[in-house]
Write an enzyme that holds these catalytic residues in place. Structure first.
Site, PDB file in Angstrom:
ATOM      1  N   ALA A  43       4.515   1.384  -3.870  1.00 45.97           N
ATOM      2  CA  ALA A  43       5.621   1.842  -4.719  1.00 45.97           C
ATOM      3  C   ALA A  43       6.815   0.904  -4.583  1.00 45.97           C
ATOM      4  CB  ALA A  43       6.015   3.262  -4.338  1.00 45.97           C
ATOM      5  N   LEU A  50       0.829  -1.201   0.000  1.00 45.86           N
ATOM      6  CA  LEU A  50       0.000   0.000   0.000  1.00 45.86           C
ATOM      7  C   LEU A  50       0.860   1.247   0.000  1.00 45.86           C
ATOM      8  CD1 LEU A  50      -2.632   1.699   0.559  1.00 45.86           C
ATOM      9  CD2 LEU A  50      -2.181   1.309   2.992  1.00 45.86           C
ATOM     10  N   SER A  51       0.514   2.221  -0.821  1.00 50.94           N
ATOM     11  CA  SER A  51       1.131   3.545  -0.809  1.00 50.94           C
ATOM     12  C   SER A  51       2.648   3.445  -1.032  1.00 50.94           C
ATOM     13  CB  SER A  51       0.783   4.252   0.498  1.00 50.94           C
ATOM     14  OG  SER A  51       1.089   5.623   0.433  1.00 50.94           O
ATOM     15  N   ALA A  52       3.465   3.852  -0.053  1.00 57.95           N
ATOM     16  CA  ALA A  52       4.912   3.678  -0.211  1.00 57.95           C
ATOM     17  C   ALA A  52       5.253   2.204  -0.341  1.00 57.95           C
ATOM     18  CB  ALA A  52       5.653   4.289   0.974  1.00 57.95           C
ATOM     19  N   ILE A  95      -1.267  -1.174  -4.574  1.00 57.39           N
ATOM     20  CA  ILE A  95      -2.441  -0.497  -4.032  1.00 57.39           C
ATOM     21  C   ILE A  95      -2.073   0.947  -3.693  1.00 57.39           C
ATOM     22  CG2 ILE A  95      -4.230  -0.537  -2.263  1.00 57.39           C
ATOM     23  CD1 ILE A  95      -3.553  -3.508  -1.833  1.00 57.39           C
TER      24      ILE A  95
END
Length: 374
Positions: free
Chosen positions: A151, A146-148, A170
């Site tokens: 990435a 998720l998020s970072a 995500i």
């Protein structure tokens, strides 16, 4: 480039959120994994191994978001509860404040987001340690975040594509989108960034691998004001270029505010999908209630009636599609050559996490052979 004041405000918000994480509780299922290699990224590692783990079971690597811990993310997303039910192993890399005050994985730092470097190399080492220690199936290793963490999942898929059969990003960003903190904030807001062609080229240059490539599932909320939905489109375009897929999807489905686009190859295999959840903000889409749901709603864990954890697992062939609700079935995406779990076997003694003194030599030998340790 956004004004410096904008960047400072966002850094302050993240710092305040990070200072509050000690008040939250997480899953109690995870056990710390140690002795998994040189650990150049100085990460911690946690794992969950079901008591009745089938032989050659799959492995899912799960990467938390900023301000989160591994146990918090597990509690919210419900991964270990599903792993216990379906019989697969889990690995949770965890960031430490010494690397990033807000517990974000450093997906934008060249020293942490390149093959053989920093945090990316640490995640690869702990993945190899889990495979060796528990006899897991190398053909069924997956990564999500998720998020970072999303990435960073992009980083792992790009830098070690031979390791992962598939990934789920995500509310994340594409590999190679930024190389500094200011660039990272700009990309999160949807400003600037490499072209679609440059993004695809970045993956091709990230490793010596020439294919086949992992399947990729992208998830984003249309009302995400932390990581712009344009980043989900960029991840989509990046992998569409790598797979050589047409701009137009093979199929589009819309139901209950969830739009799913799928890209298939000439053999009909789903290689890429994009899931856009109407009105959802920044976080993991959940359906906590009911046998076909899972997880616990909270910060960045959003009850929108869509069980994304189960949908992702079904797409990888880890659970039966009949076990997920109709809305989540729209999110299924079979990885190339995905294989279901092997037939149940007579349970053996409860497996444990690696005992460094007992199997450390085996793991180190495997890491050396894989070029992950000198």
């Amino acid at each position: 480039m956004r004004p410096l004041s904008d960047t400072l405000l966002r850094l302050t918000a993240l710092r305040e959120a990070g200072a509050a994480i000690g008040t939250r509780s997480g899953s109690q299922r995870l056990t710390e994994l140690t002795g998994f290699g040189g650990n150049p990224g100085a990460l911690r590692a946690f794992a969950y191994v079901p008591e009745r783990l089938p032989r050659s079971a799959p492995l899912v690597v799960v990467l938390h978001g900023c301000t989160q811990t591994a146990s918090e993310y597990d509690l919210g997303a419900g991964w270990s509860a599903l792993a216990e039910q379906a019989g697969f192993a889990l690995l949770f890399p965890e960031q430490v404040r010494g690397n990033n005050f807000n517990l974000c994985f450093n997906w934008y730092e060249p020293g942490d987001s390149r093959r053989g470097k920093g945090e990316a190399a640490s995640v690869r080492q702990m993945t190899e340690a889990m495979i060796v220690a528990h006899g897991l199936d190398r053909r069924r290793v997956f990564v999500t975040g998720l998020s970072a963490g999303g990435a960073m999942a992009s980083v792992m898929l790009a830098t070690y594509p031979e390791v992962f059969a598939g990934g789920a990003v995500i509310a994340g960003l594409p590999f190679g989108a930024a190389a500094s903190v200011p660039e990272a904030f700009d990309r999160m807001r949807g400003y600037g960034g490499p072209s679609e062609a440059a993004l695809a080229t970045a993956i091709r240059k990230a490793s010596p691998h020439k294919g086949p490539w992992p399947s990729v599932s992208v998830w984003h909320g249309s009302a995400d004001y932390t990581v712009s939905p344009s980043n989900g489109e960029a991840v989509l375009a990046q992998w569409r270029g790598v797979h050589g897929l047409d701009p137009d999807p093979s199929h589009t489905e819309i139901e209950a505010g969830h739009t799913r686009r799928t890209w298939r190859d000439a053999k009909g295999r789903a290689l890429l999908e994009h899931n856009l959840v109407a009105g959802m903000g920044h976080g993991v889409p959940l359906k906590p209630d009911g046998s076909a749901g899972g997880g616990v709603s909270g910060a960045y864990m959003l009850d929108v009636g869509l069980a994304s954890t189960r949908a992702i697992a079904a797409g990888w062939g880890l659970i039966d599609e009949a076990e997920i609700p109709l809305a989540a079935k729209l999110a299924r995406a079979r990885a190339p050559g995905a294989i279901g779990l092997p037939p149940a076997r007579k349970p053996t003694a409860k497996p444990t996490l690696p005992n460094v003194s007992a199997i450390g030599t085996v793991i180190e030998d495997a890491l050396r052979k894989a070029g992950l340790m000198k």
